[in-house]
Design an enzyme around this catalytic site. Structure first.
Site, PDB file in Angstrom:
ATOM      1  N   GLN A  28     -48.350  -9.650  75.954  1.00  0.00           N
ATOM      2  CA  GLN A  28     -49.063  -8.426  76.352  1.00  0.00           C
ATOM      3  C   GLN A  28     -48.075  -7.362  76.791  1.00  0.00           C
ATOM      4  O   GLN A  28     -48.214  -6.185  76.430  1.00  0.00           O
ATOM      5  CB  GLN A  28     -50.054  -8.739  77.466  1.00  0.00           C
ATOM      6  CG  GLN A  28     -51.188  -9.655  77.007  1.00  0.00           C
ATOM      7  CD  GLN A  28     -52.178  -9.975  78.101  1.00  0.00           C
ATOM      8  OE1 GLN A  28     -51.941  -9.682  79.276  1.00  0.00           O
ATOM      9  NE2 GLN A  28     -53.282 -10.592  77.724  1.00  0.00           N
TER      10      GLN A  28
ATOM     11  N   ARG B 221     -55.596 -20.434  87.002  1.00  0.00           N
ATOM     12  CA  ARG B 221     -55.991 -21.597  86.183  1.00  0.00           C
ATOM     13  C   ARG B 221     -55.334 -22.890  86.651  1.00  0.00           C
ATOM     14  O   ARG B 221     -55.932 -23.966  86.555  1.00  0.00           O
ATOM     15  CB  ARG B 221     -55.631 -21.360  84.708  1.00  0.00           C
ATOM     16  CG  ARG B 221     -56.612 -20.453  84.036  1.00  0.00           C
ATOM     17  CD  ARG B 221     -56.378 -20.331  82.547  1.00  0.00           C
ATOM     18  NE  ARG B 221     -57.367 -19.402  82.018  1.00  0.00           N
ATOM     19  CZ  ARG B 221     -57.242 -18.700  80.917  1.00  0.00           C
ATOM     20  NH1 ARG B 221     -56.142 -18.805  80.186  1.00  0.00           N
ATOM     21  NH2 ARG B 221     -58.196 -17.886  80.521  1.00  0.00           N
TER      22      ARG B 221
ATOM     23  N   ASP C 277     -52.657 -20.412  76.669  1.00  0.00           N
ATOM     24  CA  ASP C 277     -54.106 -20.410  76.933  1.00  0.00           C
ATOM     25  C   ASP C 277     -54.736 -21.800  76.802  1.00  0.00           C
ATOM     26  O   ASP C 277     -55.933 -21.955  77.068  1.00  0.00           O
ATOM     27  CB  ASP C 277     -54.813 -19.444  75.962  1.00  0.00           C
ATOM     28  CG  ASP C 277     -54.469 -17.989  76.265  1.00  0.00           C
ATOM     29  OD1 ASP C 277     -54.029 -17.694  77.397  1.00  0.00           O
ATOM     30  OD2 ASP C 277     -54.625 -17.133  75.369  1.00  0.00           O
TER      31      ASP C 277
HETATM   32  C1  S3P Z   1     -52.404 -12.415  74.693  1.00  0.00           C
HETATM   33  C2  S3P Z   1     -51.293 -12.868  75.321  1.00  0.00           C
HETATM   34  C3  S3P Z   1     -51.301 -13.902  76.357  1.00  0.00           C
HETATM   35  C4  S3P Z   1     -52.614 -14.676  76.388  1.00  0.00           C
HETATM   36  C5  S3P Z   1     -53.809 -13.790  76.255  1.00  0.00           C
HETATM   37  C6  S3P Z   1     -53.743 -12.978  74.974  1.00  0.00           C
HETATM   38  C7  S3P Z   1     -52.273 -11.340  73.682  1.00  0.00           C
HETATM   39  O1  S3P Z   1     -51.080 -13.298  77.608  1.00  0.00           O
HETATM   40  O2  S3P Z   1     -52.705 -15.419  77.588  1.00  0.00           O
HETATM   41  O3  S3P Z   1     -54.991 -14.557  76.233  1.00  0.00           O
HETATM   42  O4  S3P Z   1     -53.216 -11.120  72.916  1.00  0.00           O
HETATM   43  O5  S3P Z   1     -51.201 -10.715  73.637  1.00  0.00           O
HETATM   44  P1  S3P Z   1     -49.569 -13.034  78.128  1.00  0.00           P
HETATM   45  O6  S3P Z   1     -48.857 -12.451  77.001  1.00  0.00           O
HETATM   46  O7  S3P Z   1     -49.678 -12.092  79.281  1.00  0.00           O
HETATM   47  O8  S3P Z   1     -49.074 -14.392  78.523  1.00  0.00           O
END
Ligand code: S3P
Length: 432
Positions: free
Chosen positions: A165, A346, A315
């Site tokens: 993200q 979690r 996840d």
């Molecule tokens: C996601 C990245 C992950 C994941 C989330 C979706 C994404 O988070 O946990 O459900 O779509 O980039 P992080 O990148 O913050 O770990």
């Protein structure tokens, strides 16, 4: 919502919805491309609808048919100021990616979320954006967030936290920033943004060196629209995979599943535990690796998973913990710090709820130790979910093998898998 023991296993061809990460990106990237894109099999869950509504508010036109979402892209620098605050519900992906994208637009925006999203850390994306001269106000590092649109400065940024993200938010900021931005990712995380941008002919170059990746973007190049076929979500499949593994007389087929190697840790981990999972029809669609999976009931062994694999299956810890509860031997899952800042804490909820089910667990230095259930312990247990969809679905799966469990705040399931219950019951589950 309650889930109770099943006798005849989980069986048949399971319909798994579109991948959530790719669905968000299939709205965001076409919206800033220079033309019309058709998206098939997009996930219509609450999180993704929040992204869609955000882009509607930012002036993007969409047309929805039964099969397709048609996106009328506005180009890299032509989104419009929203007349209201933009509400993102429960969706961390929408928040982190939009903060990056909106930081480089020419207007101000305010982002808000539900109580879970409003308690999650946002400085992880705001701090690196500040290195590009972004102007962002937070509520002590959290939502609501005010973004003052600005011409950003290209620079070099190293990301310490393993997070797709954060990486994706920075990439989106760099697309509308003049010159060369270099983003250095120390740990491999899901690369859907990079794959999609390459196909949209962005000026993006990737250099891989062991686990480190350098992502170099030359900004201000318009994106060429492409049609997207969203593959099925491996994270959503994982609930069915584990349900089939731990329940006798099960045999399921899952089609068109995204097995991108930056995301497939759950398959590697379950195979290490002795799972009977066959991967067939391995192929590429829109440069994403896709395959069909056949899964049969298996007696699992416990396993040790190190910190490196955590990034490839972040996840999936709630559901693999359910598998570990029914293994022959104990398991230890290491390096789970990031699990504390997901839709809920979690790590803590896995421990609390497994203990309610008669499992002996321990958390030490962000490592989770799980001893398999010795004596079945069900007494109409209430499972605490804190409105976390993955905790809810994991313990619905637990109930199918263990016996009646009551899952609190199970409404959260609609954020990622609206027809989970219907599909689970169709395959032999007993959720009511
Ligand atoms: C996601 C990245 C992950 C994941 C989330 C979706 C994404 O988070 O946990 O459900 O779509 O980039 P992080 O990148 O913050 O770990």
């Amino acid at each position: 919502m309650k889930s109770a023991k099943i006798e005849k296993g989980i069986n048949g061809i399971i319909n798994i919805p579109g991948d959530k990460s790719i669905s968000h990106r299939s709205i965001i990237i076409p919206s800033i491309s220079n033309g019309v894109c058709e998206v098939s099999n997009i996930l219509k869950s609450e999180d993704v609808i929040n992204t869609l509504n955000a882009f509607r508010a930012l002036g993007v036109k969409f047309e929805e048919t039964k099969e397709k979402l048609i996106v009328y892209g506005k180009g890299i620098n032509s989104l419009k100021k929203s007349s209201d605050n933009i509400y993102l519900g429960n969706s961390g992906t929408s928040a982190r990616l939009l903060i990056g994208l909106l930081a480089s637009q020419k207007f101000d925006s305010v982002l808000t979320g539900d109580s879970s999203l409003s308690s999650r850390p946002m400085e992880r994306i705001v701090n690196p954006l500040n290195l590009m001269n972004a102007k962002i106000d937070t509520n002590s590092g959290k939502m609501p967030i005010k973004i003052y649109g600005n011409d950003l400065k290209n620079t070099e940024i190293e990301i310490d936290i393993p997070s797709a993200q954060i990486k994706s938010g920075l990439i989106l900021a760099a697309l509308n920033t003049k010159g060369k931005t270099k983003i250095i990712e120390k740990h491999t995380t899901r690369n859907h943004t990079e794959i999609m941008l390459e196909s949209f002919e962005a000026n993006i170059d990737l250099k891989k060196n062991d686990n480190k990746t350098e992502i170099i973007i030359i900004g201000k190049k318009e994106l060429t629209p492409k049609n997207i076929d969203v593959p099925a979500d491996l994270s959503s499949s994982a609930f069915f995979i584990v349900a089939a593994l731990i329940n006798k007389n099960s045999e399921i087929t899952l089609k068109n599943i995204n097995i991108n190697p930056t995301r497939n840790g759950i398959l590697i981990a379950l195979k290490k535990m002795g799972a009977n999972i066959e991967i067939i029809n391995n192929r590429f669609i829109n440069n994403e690796n896709v395959a069909d999976l056949k899964v049969k009931s298996s007696q699992l062994n416990g396993c040790e998973l190190d910190e490196d694999i955590a990034k490839l299956m972040i996840d999936e810890y709630p559901i693999i913990s359910i598998a570990a509860a029914f293994a022959n031997t104990p398991s230890v899952f290491k390096g789970l710090k990031e699990l504390r800042v997901k839709e809920s804490d979690r790590l803590n909820l896995i421990k609390i709820n497994l203990e309610k089910c008669g499992c002996n667990c321990k958390i030490e230095n962000d490592n989770l130790f799980i001893n398999p259930i010795e004596k079945l312990n069900i007494n109409n247990q209430n499972i605490q979910t804190d409105f976390d969809h993955r905790i809810a679905m994991s313990f619905l799966v637990m109930g199918s093998r263990l016996g009646e469990l009551y899952i609190e705040k199970s409404d959260s399931i609609k954020t990622s898998f609206p027809n989970f219950v219907e599909e689970f019951n169709r395959a032999g589950g007993n959720i009511y």
